[in-house]
Design a protein around this motif. Structure first.
Motif, PDB file in Angstrom:
ATOM      1  N   ILE A 127       0.805  -1.123   0.034  1.00 20.59           N
ATOM      2  CA  ILE A 127      -0.029  -0.146  -0.056  1.00 20.59           C
ATOM      3  C   ILE A 127       0.782   1.294   0.079  1.00 20.59           C
ATOM      4  N   GLY A 128       1.795   1.308   0.669  1.00 27.46           N
ATOM      5  CA  GLY A 128       2.825   2.503   0.678  1.00 27.46           C
ATOM      6  C   GLY A 128       3.163   2.854  -0.366  1.00 27.46           C
ATOM      7  N   PRO A 129       4.012   2.119  -1.362  1.00 24.85           N
ATOM      8  CA  PRO A 129       4.493   2.523  -2.634  1.00 24.85           C
ATOM      9  C   PRO A 129       3.314   2.875  -3.674  1.00 24.85           C
ATOM     10  N   LEU A 130       1.948   2.332  -3.716  1.00 22.05           N
ATOM     11  CA  LEU A 130       1.175   2.487  -4.608  1.00 22.05           C
ATOM     12  C   LEU A 130       0.488   3.653  -4.097  1.00 22.05           C
ATOM     13  N   VAL A 131      -0.058   3.793  -2.864  1.00 22.23           N
ATOM     14  CA  VAL A 131      -0.706   5.290  -2.361  1.00 22.23           C
ATOM     15  C   VAL A 131       0.350   6.450  -2.372  1.00 22.23           C
ATOM     16  N   GLY A 132       1.774   6.057  -2.255  1.00 22.07           N
ATOM     17  CA  GLY A 132       2.514   7.185  -2.236  1.00 22.07           C
ATOM     18  C   GLY A 132       2.985   7.250  -3.637  1.00 22.07           C
ATOM     19  N   GLY A 133       2.886   6.445  -4.867  1.00 19.06           N
ATOM     20  CA  GLY A 133       3.016   6.761  -6.077  1.00 19.06           C
ATOM     21  C   GLY A 133       2.114   7.708  -6.477  1.00 19.06           C
ATOM     22  N   ILE A 134       0.751   7.385  -6.061  1.00 15.96           N
ATOM     23  CA  ILE A 134      -0.292   8.342  -6.560  1.00 15.96           C
ATOM     24  C   ILE A 134      -0.142   9.646  -5.936  1.00 15.96           C
ATOM     25  N   LEU A 135       0.245   9.866  -4.638  1.00 14.00           N
ATOM     26  CA  LEU A 135       0.264  11.162  -4.022  1.00 14.00           C
ATOM     27  C   LEU A 135       1.401  11.914  -4.752  1.00 14.00           C
ATOM     28  N   LEU A 136       2.520  11.281  -4.873  1.00 16.10           N
ATOM     29  CA  LEU A 136       3.730  11.990  -5.668  1.00 16.10           C
ATOM     30  C   LEU A 136       3.438  12.408  -7.075  1.00 16.10           C
ATOM     31  N   GLU A 137       2.262  11.654  -7.792  1.00 15.93           N
ATOM     32  CA  GLU A 137       1.924  12.284  -9.125  1.00 15.93           C
ATOM     33  C   GLU A 137       1.303  13.716  -9.022  1.00 15.93           C
ATOM     34  N   TRP A 138       0.828  13.764  -7.956  1.00 17.05           N
ATOM     35  CA  TRP A 138      -0.103  14.984  -7.920  1.00 17.05           C
ATOM     36  C   TRP A 138       0.149  15.922  -6.556  1.00 17.05           C
ATOM     37  N   PHE A 139       0.947  15.490  -5.738  1.00 18.42           N
ATOM     38  CA  PHE A 139       1.188  16.560  -4.498  1.00 18.42           C
ATOM     39  C   PHE A 139       2.683  16.605  -4.299  1.00 18.42           C
ATOM     40  N   TRP A 140       3.243  17.368  -3.272  1.00 22.56           N
ATOM     41  CA  TRP A 140       4.602  17.473  -2.917  1.00 22.56           C
ATOM     42  C   TRP A 140       5.068  16.098  -2.173  1.00 22.56           C
ATOM     43  N   TRP A 141       6.296  15.976  -2.003  1.00 23.98           N
ATOM     44  CA  TRP A 141       6.713  14.919  -1.204  1.00 23.98           C
ATOM     45  C   TRP A 141       6.579  14.646   0.104  1.00 23.98           C
ATOM     46  N   GLY A 142       5.977  15.544   0.904  1.00 21.75           N
ATOM     47  CA  GLY A 142       5.718  15.543   2.133  1.00 21.75           C
ATOM     48  C   GLY A 142       4.312  14.935   2.363  1.00 21.75           C
ATOM     49  N   SER A 143       3.512  14.777   1.310  1.00 26.69           N
ATOM     50  CA  SER A 143       2.071  14.029   1.276  1.00 26.69           C
ATOM     51  C   SER A 143       2.490  12.845   1.891  1.00 26.69           C
ATOM     52  N   VAL A 144       3.427  12.047   1.407  1.00 28.40           N
ATOM     53  CA  VAL A 144       3.748  10.743   1.914  1.00 28.40           C
ATOM     54  C   VAL A 144       3.475  10.412   3.319  1.00 28.40           C
ATOM     55  N   PHE A 145       4.262  11.512   4.051  1.00 30.15           N
ATOM     56  CA  PHE A 145       4.232  11.125   5.411  1.00 30.15           C
ATOM     57  C   PHE A 145       2.666  11.322   6.244  1.00 30.15           C
ATOM     58  N   VAL A 146       1.750  11.972   5.364  1.00 26.83           N
ATOM     59  CA  VAL A 146       0.481  12.004   5.965  1.00 26.83           C
ATOM     60  C   VAL A 146      -0.287  10.829   5.752  1.00 26.83           C
ATOM     61  N   ILE A 147       0.022   9.869   5.081  1.00 21.82           N
ATOM     62  CA  ILE A 147      -0.714   8.628   4.755  1.00 21.82           C
ATOM     63  C   ILE A 147      -1.009   7.962   6.550  1.00 21.82           C
ATOM     64  N   GLY A 148       0.008   8.047   7.261  1.00 18.88           N
ATOM     65  CA  GLY A 148      -0.148   7.408   8.496  1.00 18.88           C
ATOM     66  C   GLY A 148      -1.109   8.090   9.603  1.00 18.88           C
ATOM     67  N   VAL A 149      -1.430   9.349   9.190  1.00 17.63           N
ATOM     68  CA  VAL A 149      -2.476  10.255  10.202  1.00 17.63           C
ATOM     69  C   VAL A 149      -3.613   9.489  10.294  1.00 17.63           C
ATOM     70  N   PRO A 150      -4.474   9.301   9.118  1.00 15.34           N
ATOM     71  CA  PRO A 150      -5.814   8.600   9.496  1.00 15.34           C
ATOM     72  C   PRO A 150      -5.811   7.351   9.971  1.00 15.34           C
ATOM     73  N   VAL A 151      -4.545   6.598   9.504  1.00 14.08           N
ATOM     74  CA  VAL A 151      -4.375   5.191  10.144  1.00 14.08           C
ATOM     75  C   VAL A 151      -4.376   5.265  11.738  1.00 14.08           C
ATOM     76  N   MET A 152      -3.417   6.187  12.244  1.00 12.67           N
ATOM     77  CA  MET A 152      -3.374   6.241  13.799  1.00 12.67           C
ATOM     78  C   MET A 152      -4.580   7.046  14.133  1.00 12.67           C
ATOM     79  N   LEU A 153      -5.213   7.943  13.769  1.00 14.23           N
ATOM     80  CA  LEU A 153      -6.469   8.384  14.132  1.00 14.23           C
ATOM     81  C   LEU A 153      -7.542   7.223  14.205  1.00 14.23           C
ATOM     82  N   LEU A 154      -7.745   6.231  13.370  1.00 17.91           N
ATOM     83  CA  LEU A 154      -8.707   5.277  13.418  1.00 17.91           C
ATOM     84  C   LEU A 154      -8.087   4.413  14.515  1.00 17.91           C
ATOM     85  N   LEU A 155      -6.905   4.100  14.908  1.00 17.75           N
ATOM     86  CA  LEU A 155      -6.383   3.338  15.844  1.00 17.75           C
ATOM     87  C   LEU A 155      -6.856   3.993  17.309  1.00 17.75           C
ATOM     88  N   LEU A 156      -6.632   5.273  17.378  1.00 15.76           N
ATOM     89  CA  LEU A 156      -7.141   5.829  18.778  1.00 15.76           C
ATOM     90  C   LEU A 156      -8.557   5.811  18.846  1.00 15.76           C
TER      91      LEU A 156
END
Length: 496
Positions: A127-156
């Motif tokens: 999932i990381g490279p696939l979602v990250g690849g999509i994000l890098l096609e459309w957004f800046w490199w920092g967007s790849v670090f935001v992937i973990g935020v909704p996952v951790m919110l769901l866990l909380l």
């Protein structure tokens, strides 16, 4: 996800923040280093304060550090954010593994549960490279670090509702601060020194770093023997099977981590794939790895874990050998096939060695055993990326120096040797014959670096396979219940 997605983002990070070669390696490595150095502490801490509580605290810290990394304005601040991510990430793995061990006391169910747990890591890698690849096609490199935020919110949100709390009620709550510091210094110093030796050759500073780390490790172990509530349960390391599984796992992870990083770089630099396409071409290896991981517990019950582990690692060595033989051809089909064989061979062995280790520990010490198990895995992960990455970079720099076109000025050559992404930028700035010749030289240098690293990976896989074949021959490991740590009268110990 947070680790593998950065493989794809590395060229964009290089182009934007302009890190030096050393800084780029630290951006890639520091997360794994801090995870590896903190896992033993976090595993023991989870046993004492509660594994669910530590898991949720780590999730909150992970969100904060992820946002810091996403918006880091410089290489130095990105390294700092990745370091904080490593400390937060160290709370997640031993907590989840220890919770699983408590939720599934039946050894057969536990083996399959751990295989499913390990499969989630493999899915995350996909999932990381696939979602990250999509994000890098459309957004800046920092967007790849935001992937973990909704996952951790769901866990909380769901963790307090769905997860039971487990902790060792007999253990004291206070950790020894000196032991925590010594374990961190030992892990960081040894791996950093080894990385510097691989990248720059013999020198007094990397040797001093390894010496400091080794001495810190010796002092750490000696201190554990004097404490009534040690940070590291040395009784676990007295079990021959535990030691063998830990060594096998560390070697295997070291070899596969370095190979994966370099293959993804090869996809982009030599084969000219976009980040998204590079991520998509990792899917075959991930799918095969998932199937092999879920099948491994059943095969281990029939054949014995040692046979399954050693066979898988020998298969991985065959995949590494194929990379050595075909990297110069710049063939997408050969590269995907070779890495898929390598990855399919190594992934099931990680689930089996993890099960072997946590099954040997008493339930009250599941967090400590999980932390020690994952320390070996994360140390191997960080060391593999550092050692194989540094060796490949050294070969790349040497080869580029001899094959660069004569019309390239010295400053551009030095810039090209810093990073592969920087070299591709230099080639684009030199249109015509010089640029084309430099592009060909880059392809050749990257291929030679990958081949050299694959030789080292092959040696690591073969060494791990031999260790597993000799030391993990007990068929009962995955199906017999855990016994007292270090008890020589326990039947499992007599069979060993």
């Amino acid at each position: 996800m947070d680790l593998t997605v950065l493989h794809l983002a590395a060229p964009a990070v290089s182009a934007d923040l302009r890190p030096s070669g050393g800084q780029l390696l630290w951006i890639l490595d520091i997360y794994g280093f801090l995870v590896a150095g903190s896992l033993i502490t976090m595993g023991t801490l989870g046993d004492r304060i509660g594994r669910r509580r530590l898991l949720l605290l780590g999730a909150g810290a992970f969100i904060v550090a992820s946002l810091m990394a996403a918006f880091a304005p410089s290489a130095e601040l990105l390294i700092l954010a990745r370091a904080l991510l490593g400390v937060a990430g160290a709370t997640l793995m031993p907590s989840t593994l220890a919770l699983l061990t408590g939720m599934f006391p039946d050894p057969v169910q536990r083996s399959f549960a751990i295989a499913g747990w390990m499969t989630c890591f493999t899915v995350g890698e996909a999932i990381g490279p696939l979602v990250g690849g999509i994000l890098l096609e459309w957004f800046w490199w920092g967007s790849v670090f935001v992937i973990g935020v909704p996952v951790m919110l769901l866990l909380l949100v769901t963790g307090p509702l769905l997860l039971p709390e487990h902790r060792d009620t007999a253990a004291p709550g206070r950790l020894d601060p000196l032991s925590v510091g010594l374990s961190l210094v030992a892990a960081l110093s040894i791996v950093y020194g080894a990385k510097q030796l691989a990248g720059t050759g013999l020198g007094w500073f990397p040797l001093l770093s390894i010496l400091v780390g080794s001495l810190s490790g010796v002092v750490f172990v000696r201190r554990q023997r004097t404490l009534s509530a040690p940070l590291l349960d040395l009784g676990l390391l007295k079990l021959a099977g535990f030691r063998a599984a830990l060594g096998t796992q560390t070697l295997a992870v070291c070899a596969v981590a370095g190979s994966q990083l370099l293959v993804i770089q090869y996809f982009q630099a030599v084969l000219g794939l976009s980040p998204l396409a590079a991520g998509l071409w990792t899917v075959p290896s991930v799918v095969l790895g998932i199937g092999a991981t879920l099948l491994a517990p059943r095969l281990a019950r029939r054949l014995g874990p040692g046979v399954v582990i050693s066979t898988g690692l020998f298969t991985a060595a065959v995949g590494a050998a194929m990379i050595v033989l075909t990297a110069h051809q710049a063939s997408l089909a050969w590269t995907v096939s070779s890495f898929s064989i390598l990855y399919t061979g190594v992934t099931p062995t990680l689930a089996l060695t993890t099960d072997h280790m946590v099954g040997a520990a008493p339930p009250a010490r599941a967090g400590a055993a999980s932390g020690l198990s994952q320390s070996g895995a994360e140390l191997g992960l960080a060391a593999g990326m550092a050692l194989l990455g540094s060796v490949a970079m050294a070969v790349y720099q040497a080869r580029l120096a001899t094959s660069a076109p004569a019309g390239l000025d010295h400053r551009s050559l030095l810039e090209s040797q810093e990073t592969v992404g920087g070299a591709l930028d230099v080639a684009e700035r030199h249109p015509g014959e010089v640029g084309n010749a430099l592009r060909a030289a880059i392809d050749l240098a990257v291929s030679h670096g990958l081949q050299t690293a694959a030789v080292l990976a092959m040696a690591g896989f073969l060494g791990a396979a031999l260790l597993a074949a000799i030391s993990l021959r007990d068929r009962g490991t995955s199906t017999a219940g855990p016994g007292p740590v270090g008890n020589p009268d326990h039947p499992k110990e007599l069979r060993r």
